[in-house]
Enzyme design. Structure first.
Site, PDB file in Angstrom:
ATOM      1  N   ARG A 119       0.850  -1.194   0.000  1.00 58.61           N
ATOM      2  CA  ARG A 119       0.000   0.000   0.000  1.00 58.61           C
ATOM      3  C   ARG A 119       0.883   1.241   0.000  1.00 58.61           C
ATOM      4  NH1 ARG A 119      -5.822  -1.047   2.921  1.00 58.61           N
ATOM      5  NH2 ARG A 119      -6.554  -2.364   1.228  1.00 58.61           N
ATOM      6  N   GLN A 124      -1.199   2.215  -5.919  1.00 59.69           N
ATOM      7  CA  GLN A 124      -2.625   2.339  -5.647  1.00 59.69           C
ATOM      8  C   GLN A 124      -3.485   1.834  -6.802  1.00 59.69           C
ATOM      9  OE1 GLN A 124      -3.240   6.454  -4.601  1.00 59.69           O
ATOM     10  NE2 GLN A 124      -2.761   6.130  -2.452  1.00 59.69           N
ATOM     11  N   ASP A 127      -4.023  -2.074  -6.824  1.00 59.76           N
ATOM     12  CA  ASP A 127      -4.496  -2.679  -5.583  1.00 59.76           C
ATOM     13  C   ASP A 127      -5.886  -3.303  -5.753  1.00 59.76           C
ATOM     14  OD1 ASP A 127      -5.112  -3.383  -3.007  1.00 59.76           O
ATOM     15  OD2 ASP A 127      -4.823  -1.374  -2.156  1.00 59.76           O
ATOM     16  N   SER A 130      -8.395  -2.821  -2.698  1.00 61.34           N
ATOM     17  CA  SER A 130      -9.109  -1.544  -2.630  1.00 61.34           C
ATOM     18  C   SER A 130     -10.240  -1.481  -3.652  1.00 61.34           C
ATOM     19  CB  SER A 130      -8.139  -0.382  -2.851  1.00 61.34           C
ATOM     20  OG  SER A 130      -7.249  -0.256  -1.761  1.00 61.34           O
ATOM     21  N   TYR A 227      -3.355  -1.116   7.662  1.00 60.97           N
ATOM     22  CA  TYR A 227      -4.332  -2.094   8.131  1.00 60.97           C
ATOM     23  C   TYR A 227      -4.506  -1.964   9.649  1.00 60.97           C
ATOM     24  CZ  TYR A 227      -3.850  -4.434   3.632  1.00 60.97           C
ATOM     25  OH  TYR A 227      -3.846  -4.727   2.292  1.00 60.97           O
TER      26      TYR A 227
END
Length: 371
Positions: A119, A124, A127, A130, A227
């Site tokens: 992350r 991004q 991912d 996400s 997280y």
């Protein structure tokens, strides 16, 4: 460079790992793309759409493949037609499928787990957690609204006023934030909680009310990569007391808490469900990982104390077209970012390559699986 797209075989998996859009882009990089027949059917993508984008649709699509794209990791035996050393790029469930990962290593494949994408800012767009969680948060609210026997927004009518539903979101990651936004758009009064104190501002920015433990100081709940981490017994007790008082007033509860590599934390107990009003709905987004809610069962509606408890084993698959489009872009963004024109293939760097690579040279090499 031959890229193969697999037809998913896991029960209930309606997504596909490539779209006509990403097929065109891979071909523009100089790759050949082959697709197994029917790979996109459940995501409303016809074989003809892939063919029009330049892909070859064939039963032996994996023959001679250098890279295999999938949503869920296939069995190693299904990959025998691919080249030795081929990359398997998919959601591989590394902690839950250790035997399968070992089989990839034994077969000589290089398995790249998209869930292990770090992350960091430059990753991004790669991912999958996400992109898929965003849709899951939306879907959870829509399904809860459908199961709820009343309206979400306040309605003032000549016959009287309908009160707005009260929705409580537990866990404010990507899924939780989307759940807040969706519930707000539907007109609910929304509150939310998380173990990470930094999320309070995010909750407020979406117009929801933050519900946080204030009496236990010095617990941030922030782990590596953003997280959540497991909380102390002191914090858990304080949170349980706070949530119990709040949850009794709610009509809708959405739970979204997951800790990578571990069973989902228990957030809602049977005793807490018993305090809710009959007709209330709880949607457990973590039901496939053991569940945040006591008594929840994957793909079943459980009624306890007059409260409906629901949750899907694969929530993104219920939005297959959009989920596939986003998942496909994640894979393309990953591979294209490392595409070496001279080599005619992607060449990974250490930071991202070492993070996602599970197997190489006949061995399991990822530190998270070896520790």
């Amino acid at each position: 460079m031959r890229i193969a797209v697999m037809k998913e075989t896991a029960p209930g998996e309606n997504r596909v790992a490539a779209s006509p859009e990403t097929v065109k882009k891979f071909i523009a990089l100089g790759a050949q793309v082959t697709v197994q027949p029917g790979a996109g059917d459940a995501a409303s993508i016809a074989d003809a759409d892939y063919a029009a984008a330049g892909a070859e649709v064939a039963k032996d699509a994996l023959k001679g493949a250098d890279i295999v794209l999938a949503v869920q990791g296939p069995e190693a035996a299904a990959l025998k037609a691919a080249n030795k050393g081929a990359w398997i790029v998919a959601g591989l469930d590394p902690f839950g499928q250790r035997d399968r990962i070992a089989a990839y290593a034994k077969a000589g494949f290089e398995a790249l787990a998209m869930e292990f994408m770090p992350r960091i800012t430059r990753a991004q767009s790669m991912d999958i957690l996400s992109s898929q969680s965003n849709l899951s948060g939306y879907k959870a609210v829509i399904e809860a609204a459908n199961a709820y026997g009343r309206a979400f927004p306040m309605m003032m009518t000549a016959a009287g006023t309908v009160s707005a539903a009260k929705a409580f979101i537990m866990g404010v990651g990507v899924a939780g934030l989307q759940a807040i936004a969706t519930a707000r758009r539907l007109g609910a009064q929304v509150s939310a909680t998380d173990v990470r104190s930094a999320t309070k501002e995010q909750i407020l920015s979406l117009g929801a009310k933050p519900i946080f433990v204030e009496s236990v100081a010095g617990i941030e709940g922030e782990g590596a990569g953003g997280y959540a981490t497991e909380m102390s017994a002191e914090y858990q007790a304080a949170q349980a007391e706070l949530v119990s008082a709040h949850i009794a007033k709610q009509d809708i509860v959405i739970t979204t808490a997951l800790i990578p590599g571990r069973a989902a934390p228990r957030l809602v107990t049977d005793a807490q469900i018993a305090t809710m009003k009959p007709g209330s709905v709880v949607f457990d987004l973590a039901v496939a990982q053991g569940g945040n809610v006591e008594g929840s069962k994957p793909d079943q509606t459980v009624v306890k104390h007059g409260v409906k408890i629901i949750g899907y084993s694969n929530t993104p698959a219920h939005l297959a077209a959009d989920a596939s489009a986003l998942f496909s872009r994640n894979l393309y963004n990953f591979l294209s970012a490392f595409w070496d024109k001279d080599a005619g293939r992607p060449v990974l760097d250490e930071e991202i390559g070492n993070a996602v690579r599970l197997t190489q040279g006949g061995k399991v090499v990822n530190e998270r699986l070896l520790g």
